[in-house]
Design a protein around this motif. Sequence first.
Motif, PDB file in Angstrom:
ATOM      1  N   LEU A   4       0.737  -1.057  -0.176  1.00  0.00           N
ATOM      2  CA  LEU A   4       0.129  -0.010   0.014  1.00  0.00           C
ATOM      3  C   LEU A   4       0.957   1.277  -0.020  1.00  0.00           C
ATOM      4  O   LEU A   4       1.726   1.310   0.684  1.00  0.00           O
ATOM      5  CB  LEU A   4      -0.906   0.012   1.332  1.00  0.00           C
ATOM      6  CG  LEU A   4      -1.572  -1.279   1.549  1.00  0.00           C
ATOM      7  CD1 LEU A   4      -2.437  -1.103   2.811  1.00  0.00           C
ATOM      8  CD2 LEU A   4      -2.458  -1.783   0.415  1.00  0.00           C
ATOM      9  N   ILE A   5       0.812   2.097  -0.905  1.00  0.00           N
ATOM     10  CA  ILE A   5       1.618   3.096  -0.925  1.00  0.00           C
ATOM     11  C   ILE A   5       0.754   4.406  -0.627  1.00  0.00           C
ATOM     12  O   ILE A   5      -0.619   4.614  -1.137  1.00  0.00           O
ATOM     13  CB  ILE A   5       2.051   3.538  -2.350  1.00  0.00           C
ATOM     14  CG1 ILE A   5       2.870   2.166  -2.996  1.00  0.00           C
ATOM     15  CG2 ILE A   5       2.984   4.863  -2.534  1.00  0.00           C
ATOM     16  CD1 ILE A   5       3.250   2.029  -4.171  1.00  0.00           C
ATOM     17  N   ARG A   6       1.335   4.940   0.263  1.00  0.00           N
ATOM     18  CA  ARG A   6       0.518   6.563   0.688  1.00  0.00           C
ATOM     19  C   ARG A   6       1.423   7.871   0.407  1.00  0.00           C
ATOM     20  O   ARG A   6       2.710   7.431   0.184  1.00  0.00           O
ATOM     21  CB  ARG A   6       0.323   6.616   2.257  1.00  0.00           C
ATOM     22  CG  ARG A   6      -0.747   5.117   2.452  1.00  0.00           C
ATOM     23  CD  ARG A   6      -1.939   5.533   2.015  1.00  0.00           C
ATOM     24  NE  ARG A   6      -3.129   4.397   2.461  1.00  0.00           N
ATOM     25  CZ  ARG A   6      -3.378   3.410   1.456  1.00  0.00           C
ATOM     26  NH1 ARG A   6      -2.599   3.380   0.458  1.00  0.00           N
ATOM     27  NH2 ARG A   6      -4.161   2.438   1.970  1.00  0.00           N
ATOM     28  N   SER A   7       0.952   9.005   0.217  1.00  0.00           N
ATOM     29  CA  SER A   7       1.511   9.903   0.120  1.00  0.00           C
ATOM     30  C   SER A   7       2.361  10.403   0.887  1.00  0.00           C
ATOM     31  O   SER A   7       3.629  11.012   0.409  1.00  0.00           O
ATOM     32  CB  SER A   7       0.570  11.156  -0.475  1.00  0.00           C
ATOM     33  OG  SER A   7      -0.257  11.768   0.959  1.00  0.00           O
ATOM     34  N   ASP A   8       2.310  10.179   2.279  1.00  0.00           N
ATOM     35  CA  ASP A   8       3.261  10.691   3.040  1.00  0.00           C
ATOM     36  C   ASP A   8       3.098  10.011   4.409  1.00  0.00           C
ATOM     37  O   ASP A   8       2.695   8.938   4.602  1.00  0.00           O
ATOM     38  CB  ASP A   8       2.853  12.313   3.646  1.00  0.00           C
ATOM     39  CG  ASP A   8       1.640  12.424   4.039  1.00  0.00           C
ATOM     40  OD1 ASP A   8       1.000  11.414   4.372  1.00  0.00           O
ATOM     41  OD2 ASP A   8       1.171  13.531   3.786  1.00  0.00           O
ATOM     42  N   ALA A   9       3.979  10.119   5.555  1.00  0.00           N
ATOM     43  CA  ALA A   9       4.188   9.530   6.605  1.00  0.00           C
ATOM     44  C   ALA A   9       2.852   9.512   7.395  1.00  0.00           C
ATOM     45  O   ALA A   9       2.564   8.208   8.108  1.00  0.00           O
ATOM     46  CB  ALA A   9       5.422  10.063   7.570  1.00  0.00           C
ATOM     47  N   GLU A  10       2.093  10.279   7.343  1.00  0.00           N
ATOM     48  CA  GLU A  10       0.752  10.514   8.159  1.00  0.00           C
ATOM     49  C   GLU A  10      -0.011   9.533   7.450  1.00  0.00           C
ATOM     50  O   GLU A  10      -0.686   9.058   8.093  1.00  0.00           O
ATOM     51  CB  GLU A  10       0.362  12.030   8.103  1.00  0.00           C
ATOM     52  CG  GLU A  10       0.983  12.952   8.670  1.00  0.00           C
ATOM     53  CD  GLU A  10       2.196  13.293   8.304  1.00  0.00           C
ATOM     54  OE1 GLU A  10       2.749  13.130   6.954  1.00  0.00           O
ATOM     55  OE2 GLU A  10       3.325  13.856   8.883  1.00  0.00           O
ATOM     56  N   GLY A  11      -0.181   9.264   6.268  1.00  0.00           N
ATOM     57  CA  GLY A  11      -0.866   8.484   5.484  1.00  0.00           C
ATOM     58  C   GLY A  11      -0.520   7.125   5.749  1.00  0.00           C
ATOM     59  O   GLY A  11      -1.343   6.130   6.124  1.00  0.00           O
ATOM     60  N   VAL A  12       0.765   6.738   5.976  1.00  0.00           N
ATOM     61  CA  VAL A  12       1.189   5.489   6.281  1.00  0.00           C
ATOM     62  C   VAL A  12       0.604   5.197   7.874  1.00  0.00           C
ATOM     63  O   VAL A  12       0.235   4.119   8.106  1.00  0.00           O
ATOM     64  CB  VAL A  12       2.672   5.146   6.349  1.00  0.00           C
ATOM     65  CG1 VAL A  12       3.290   4.049   6.936  1.00  0.00           C
ATOM     66  CG2 VAL A  12       3.278   5.372   4.918  1.00  0.00           C
ATOM     67  N   ALA A  13       0.948   5.994   8.737  1.00  0.00           N
ATOM     68  CA  ALA A  13       0.374   5.828   9.960  1.00  0.00           C
ATOM     69  C   ALA A  13      -1.034   5.657  10.132  1.00  0.00           C
ATOM     70  O   ALA A  13      -1.443   4.912  10.945  1.00  0.00           O
ATOM     71  CB  ALA A  13       0.838   7.087  10.915  1.00  0.00           C
ATOM     72  N   ALA A  14      -1.860   6.496   9.532  1.00  0.00           N
ATOM     73  CA  ALA A  14      -3.249   6.396   9.494  1.00  0.00           C
ATOM     74  C   ALA A  14      -3.816   4.711   9.038  1.00  0.00           C
ATOM     75  O   ALA A  14      -4.714   4.160   9.789  1.00  0.00           O
ATOM     76  CB  ALA A  14      -3.980   7.521   8.629  1.00  0.00           C
ATOM     77  N   ALA A  15      -3.133   4.271   7.839  1.00  0.00           N
ATOM     78  CA  ALA A  15      -3.291   3.196   7.445  1.00  0.00           C
ATOM     79  C   ALA A  15      -3.200   1.953   8.205  1.00  0.00           C
ATOM     80  O   ALA A  15      -3.787   0.815   8.435  1.00  0.00           O
ATOM     81  CB  ALA A  15      -2.727   2.793   6.061  1.00  0.00           C
ATOM     82  N   ALA A  16      -2.057   2.090   8.835  1.00  0.00           N
ATOM     83  CA  ALA A  16      -1.394   1.012   9.957  1.00  0.00           C
ATOM     84  C   ALA A  16      -2.284   1.057  11.142  1.00  0.00           C
ATOM     85  O   ALA A  16      -2.521  -0.101  11.590  1.00  0.00           O
ATOM     86  CB  ALA A  16       0.105   1.396  10.370  1.00  0.00           C
ATOM     87  N   ALA A  17      -2.718   2.056  11.700  1.00  0.00           N
ATOM     88  CA  ALA A  17      -3.402   2.269  12.873  1.00  0.00           C
ATOM     89  C   ALA A  17      -4.777   1.743  12.577  1.00  0.00           C
ATOM     90  O   ALA A  17      -5.366   0.929  13.544  1.00  0.00           O
ATOM     91  CB  ALA A  17      -3.568   3.754  13.132  1.00  0.00           C
ATOM     92  N   ASP A  18      -5.480   1.773  11.360  1.00  0.00           N
ATOM     93  CA  ASP A  18      -6.626   1.188  11.124  1.00  0.00           C
ATOM     94  C   ASP A  18      -6.729  -0.261  11.168  1.00  0.00           C
ATOM     95  O   ASP A  18      -7.531  -1.017  11.616  1.00  0.00           O
ATOM     96  CB  ASP A  18      -7.077   1.531   9.702  1.00  0.00           C
ATOM     97  CG  ASP A  18      -7.532   2.982   9.592  1.00  0.00           C
ATOM     98  OD1 ASP A  18      -7.955   3.619  10.772  1.00  0.00           O
ATOM     99  OD2 ASP A  18      -7.857   3.528   8.472  1.00  0.00           O
TER     100      ASP A  18
END
Length: 257
Positions: A4-18
Amino acid sequence: MDILIRSDAEGVAAAAADILADYARRGATLGLATGSTPLGTYQELIRLYEAGEVSFADSTAFLLDEYVGLTPEHEQSYHHTIRHEFTAHVDFDDSRVHSPDGTAADPWVAAQEYEQAIIDHGGIDVQLLGIGTNGHIAFNEPGAALNGPTHVDTLQPQTIADNSRFFDRPEDVPIHVLTQGLGTIQRAGHLLLLATGEGKADAIAALAEGPLTTMCPASVLQSHPRATVIVDEAAASKLHHRDYHRFVEENKLPRKN
């Protein structure tokens, strides 16, 4: 594996937290990692907890690793770090947050005991992972046994240099560690690896598109039945098939955790 590719570190964190929150809602056993990469994920999980959207009261946690020789109270021990960064800020029962004993008189025995504790508990449902610039996961350095158990390892100079930012001086970084082995990690039901920044791009390319080899320990994710890799654009920059990974995610049938 799912990438899963996200635009930035915040997107990575949100996806992982979900993903992690969904497991926590079912009282799952979480494998937790330390280091700078998971911090955003832990902050997002704390936010979800404070908003009443998730509870960790029924969950158990096992940490990936620990420095040999650091007491649990030492501010750079992972026993202390995971509490300072995450579990003390949510409703985790502290007695159910487990880590290897870095002060044991015999660290090899401590490694065996930790391995057995994970087995006796019934294993880990979802294991959070980071990746080193040399492809290590947990503290399994290049050359680690692909199916090895929890063990004592010696850090490579690159890993010591990478971790020296957390210590006053590079020479203060312990060179010996207790770490879940690659075999231990592969027994988890779901592997969730995060990476951000251009400095991790080579490692992510080797993990996802290179051969399965001891020289890139993280490449063991290729043989796991359920592995999810979440990266930002910078960490994905050397993937040859990143456009395909985006296409797959956009058109993938939904799957329950």
